[in-house]
Write a protein that holds these residues in place. Structure first.
Motif, PDB file in Angstrom:
ATOM      1  N   GLU A  99     -12.473  -1.906   2.656  1.00 50.85           N
ATOM      2  CA  GLU A  99     -13.021  -1.720   4.017  1.00 50.85           C
ATOM      3  C   GLU A  99     -14.023  -0.573   4.096  1.00 50.85           C
ATOM      4  O   GLU A  99     -13.919   0.293   4.976  1.00 50.85           O
ATOM      5  CB  GLU A  99     -11.879  -1.496   5.020  1.00 50.85           C
ATOM      6  N   ALA A 118      -0.805  -9.073   4.953  1.00 55.95           N
ATOM      7  CA  ALA A 118      -0.735  -7.616   4.966  1.00 55.95           C
ATOM      8  C   ALA A 118       0.277  -7.197   6.033  1.00 55.95           C
ATOM      9  O   ALA A 118       0.044  -7.467   7.208  1.00 55.95           O
ATOM     10  CB  ALA A 118      -2.105  -7.031   5.273  1.00 55.95           C
ATOM     11  N   GLN A 119       1.366  -6.583   5.591  1.00 53.88           N
ATOM     12  CA  GLN A 119       1.677  -6.278   4.206  1.00 53.88           C
ATOM     13  C   GLN A 119       3.000  -6.948   3.841  1.00 53.88           C
ATOM     14  O   GLN A 119       3.399  -7.875   4.542  1.00 53.88           O
ATOM     15  CB  GLN A 119       1.696  -4.784   4.013  1.00 53.88           C
ATOM     16  N   TRP A 138      -8.356   2.688  17.876  1.00 50.65           N
ATOM     17  CA  TRP A 138      -8.210   2.529  16.430  1.00 50.65           C
ATOM     18  C   TRP A 138      -8.149   3.875  15.701  1.00 50.65           C
ATOM     19  O   TRP A 138      -7.248   4.142  14.923  1.00 50.65           O
ATOM     20  CB  TRP A 138      -9.399   1.682  15.977  1.00 50.65           C
ATOM     21  N   TRP A 182      -3.494   8.266   5.778  1.00 56.03           N
ATOM     22  CA  TRP A 182      -2.353   8.148   6.685  1.00 56.03           C
ATOM     23  C   TRP A 182      -1.729   9.505   6.982  1.00 56.03           C
ATOM     24  O   TRP A 182      -0.625   9.577   7.521  1.00 56.03           O
ATOM     25  CB  TRP A 182      -1.324   7.177   6.091  1.00 56.03           C
ATOM     26  N   GLY A 220      -5.964  -0.977   0.471  1.00 54.04           N
ATOM     27  CA  GLY A 220      -5.778  -0.312   1.732  1.00 54.04           C
ATOM     28  C   GLY A 220      -6.567   1.009   1.816  1.00 54.04           C
ATOM     29  O   GLY A 220      -7.244   1.449   0.887  1.00 54.04           O
ATOM     30  N   LEU A 279       3.523   2.016  11.202  1.00 48.12           N
ATOM     31  CA  LEU A 279       3.142   0.608  11.367  1.00 48.12           C
ATOM     32  C   LEU A 279       4.348  -0.326  11.186  1.00 48.12           C
ATOM     33  O   LEU A 279       4.242  -1.387  10.573  1.00 48.12           O
ATOM     34  CB  LEU A 279       2.051   0.229  10.357  1.00 48.12           C
ATOM     35  N   HIS A 329     -11.086  -9.280   6.126  1.00 43.40           N
ATOM     36  CA  HIS A 329      -9.848  -8.713   6.686  1.00 43.40           C
ATOM     37  C   HIS A 329      -9.833  -9.000   8.185  1.00 43.40           C
ATOM     38  O   HIS A 329     -10.860  -8.854   8.847  1.00 43.40           O
ATOM     39  CB  HIS A 329      -9.808  -7.185   6.511  1.00 43.40           C
ATOM     40  N   GLU A 342       0.845  -1.198   0.000  1.00 42.70           N
ATOM     41  CA  GLU A 342       0.000   0.000   0.000  1.00 42.70           C
ATOM     42  C   GLU A 342       0.876   1.242   0.000  1.00 42.70           C
ATOM     43  O   GLU A 342       2.021   1.211   0.490  1.00 42.70           O
ATOM     44  CB  GLU A 342      -0.871  -0.026   1.270  1.00 42.70           C
TER      45      GLU A 342
HETATM   46  O1  AHR Z   1      -2.844  -2.796   6.349  1.00 44.02           O
HETATM   47  C1  AHR Z   1      -3.044  -1.619   7.057  1.00 44.02           C
HETATM   48  C2  AHR Z   1      -4.470  -1.111   6.945  1.00 44.02           C
HETATM   49  O2  AHR Z   1      -5.314  -1.964   7.645  1.00 44.02           O
HETATM   50  C3  AHR Z   1      -5.054  -1.072   5.558  1.00 44.02           C
HETATM   51  O3  AHR Z   1      -4.780   0.115   4.910  1.00 44.02           O
HETATM   52  C4  AHR Z   1      -6.524  -1.161   5.814  1.00 44.02           C
HETATM   53  O4  AHR Z   1      -7.223  -1.741   4.757  1.00 44.02           O
HETATM   54  C5  AHR Z   1      -6.633  -1.897   7.133  1.00 44.02           C
HETATM   55  O5  AHR Z   1      -7.432  -1.224   8.003  1.00 44.02           O
END
Ligand code: AHR
Length: 508
Positions: A172, A353-354, A302, A96, A70, A321, A241, A26
């Motif tokens: 999502e 991911a990822q 979150w 982000w 993402g 992350l 997911h 992503e």
């Molecule tokens: O992988 C990180 C994030 O987690 C992605 O952007 C999103 O789709 C999920 O919430």
């Protein structure tokens, strides 16, 4: 007495599709910039693609790579990332709160995927994007020529179409964190109209609709029912997911995460089958588990996670992350991947991911080295040896009580590969003290030889691979003893993930 694992030739779940071993890149943190792409890096090629990173991706035998997001995709205009680089706009990324320079876009991703042998899985914007923009994207990528967007692609140096096959219709959209998040009925309508256009442009493409982003949202699994009732005929897969975390702090609960994934898949396939019956459809809806991994948000709320440090907003490729994985995380991932294989009759695609830097098995230093994180190894074993037919087996495994209820202390999967004439057996022993003796009982496979054992074990649970100690957690090849060969009985150490390879004589 050893626990017997009973296999019978001909008794298998389904073919494991290669697309089960996909991953995800992503525009987030350093996944693209200083991850797969870093012009000027000593290991970069003429395109700026890092060859040291690519060689680890190839070692993992990653099949598909999902791109460009993402959450990022829900505010992304794909047209920002095409054409001469110096003319591309620099944008604010809402997902982000970073700065997106658009130096790397869809053409660069295509080139990168071709050079390193991965299959693209692309996503269209269902947040700020429109159905028509999605149609234009398919036209740019998949139409041969003679129209505005296909000719534009040619002008950009790509004479032949990209022929992208897998398309995610958004990301999502059930998550309140998503740019322009939608209610289930709103997404369902928008996804349907988008899917119609995309299929008119290229009827051969396979579409993946947004399913639940996690089991913890109040809309789960009603979201999935509503969406499927509307888009059923247009899509091949519904996405799932889920990220896994040590919520309770108890090791056995965390190791039992595979039960949560198992329950999630059961719920979604049941929901899909309910919709199938309601619509009197003959088609089975498949699942694309296109985001899964261990992600320890450490209890951070979150939404706060996305609105990070107010002094660090809108910088290019900030380190986000960047989870450093432990030995324990690698064990958990092994268990999760066994679950995916055991559901391969319905889970046809999946993406770890990822892939690089962002909650990822591969980790880089800008301008510097690259290392394999602990989770690299279970992914590699499954991806390299877990292709073929997933076998059904019976085993009477002891259980312990965890937050997930009664949890088997051994989580396993077995895959028969016809070309190699071998069975790969993957097993996690989540018991913290008890080694477990198991024996393979194979009926109808002819002469059987246990010839290889790989073991990930014996590390402190919090051990990690770092740039200073890149091999702190690595698997070992354990010699198979004569007694093990003779009896087909092995000892699976407490807190270990293992791969056993058995040569068989007969056809499945
Ligand atoms: O992988 C990180 C994030 O987690 C992605 O952007 C999103 O789709 C999920 O919430």
């Amino acid at each position: 007495m050893p626990i017997k694992y009973l296999f019978q030739a001909g008794n298998y779940i389904s073919q494991v599709e290669d697309t089960l071993y996909g991953s995800f890149v992503e525009h987030l943190g350093r996944a693209v910039y200083t991850g797969i792409y870093e012009p000027g890096h000593p290991q970069a090629d003429e395109n700026g693609f890092r060859l040291d990173v690519a060689s680890l991706i190839q070692e993992l035998q990653v099949s598909t790579v999902r791109y460009p997001g993402g959450n990022f995709v829900s505010g992304y205009n794909w047209q920002d990332g095409i054409g001469p680089k110096e003319q591309r706009p620099v944008r604010l990324d809402y997902a982000w709160l970073s700065k997106e320079t658009n130096e790397f876009g869809i053409g660069e991703f295509y080139k990168w995927s071709q050079k390193f042998g991965v299959t693209p899985m692309v996503a269209v914007n269902m947040g700020t994007g429109t159905p028509q923009e999605a149609g234009y994207f398919v036209e740019y990528a998949n139409i041969k020529g003679g129209t505005y967007f296909s000719d534009l692609r040619k002008q950009h140096g790509f004479e032949e179409p990209f022929n992208f096959k897998y398309w995610c219709v958004g990301n999502e959209m059930d998550g309140p964190w998503q740019t322009c998040h939608l209610e289930a009925h709103e997404y369902a309508r928008k996804a349907l109209e988008t899917a119609k256009i995309m299929h008119w442009v290229d009827p051969s493409i396979q579409l993946i609709a947004c399913g639940s982003a996690t089991t913890t949202l109040p809309t789960y699994p009603e979201w999935d029912r509503v969406v499927l009732e509307t888009v059923y005929d247009e899509v091949s897969c519904l996405s799932c997911h889920h990220y896994f975390e040590n919520h309770t702090g108890k090791i056995e609960d965390f190791l039992g995460s595979y039960v949560l994934m198992d329950n999630f898949i059961h719920t979604i396939t049941s929901t899909a089958d309910f919709v199938k019956a309601k619509l009197r459809s003959k088609k089975d809806m498949m699942i694309s588990f296109d985001e899964y991994n261990i992600w320890s948000i450490n209890g951070e709320p979150w939404m706060d996670y996305f609105n990070r440090d107010p002094n660090n907003r809108f910088t290019k490729a900030p380190p986000l992350l960047e989870q450093h994985y432990t030995f324990l995380d690698a064990l958990v991932l092994g268990g999760l991947m066994c679950t995916l294989v055991n559901h391969c009759d319905r889970v046809k695609m999946a993406s770890l991911a990822q892939l690089v830097n962002v909650i990822a098995p591969i980790f880089t230093q800008p301008g510097g080295a690259v290392i394999k994180q602990t989770i690299f190894y279970p992914f590699k074993w499954l991806s390299v040896y877990g292709r073929g037919k997933a076998l059904r087996y019976f085993a009477n495994v002891p259980c312990i009580e965890t937050i997930h209820g009664q949890t088997k202390t051994l989580q396993s999967a077995a895959v028969y590969n016809d070309e190699r004439k071998e069975i790969a057996f993957f097993v996690l022993n989540l018991d913290q003290k008890q080694d477990q003796e198991i024996s393979f009982v194979l009926d109808g496979f002819g002469k059987v030889e246990l010839f290889e054992h790989h073991e990930l074990s014996g590390c402190p649970l919090d051990a990690m691979n770092t740039f200073e100690t890149p091999d702190a957690v690595t698997p070992k090849v354990v010699p198979v003893t004569a007694a093990e060969k003779e009896s087909l009985t092995v000892k699976v150490p407490a807190l270990s993930f293992n791969l056993y390879r058995l040569k068989v004589e007969g056809e499945l």
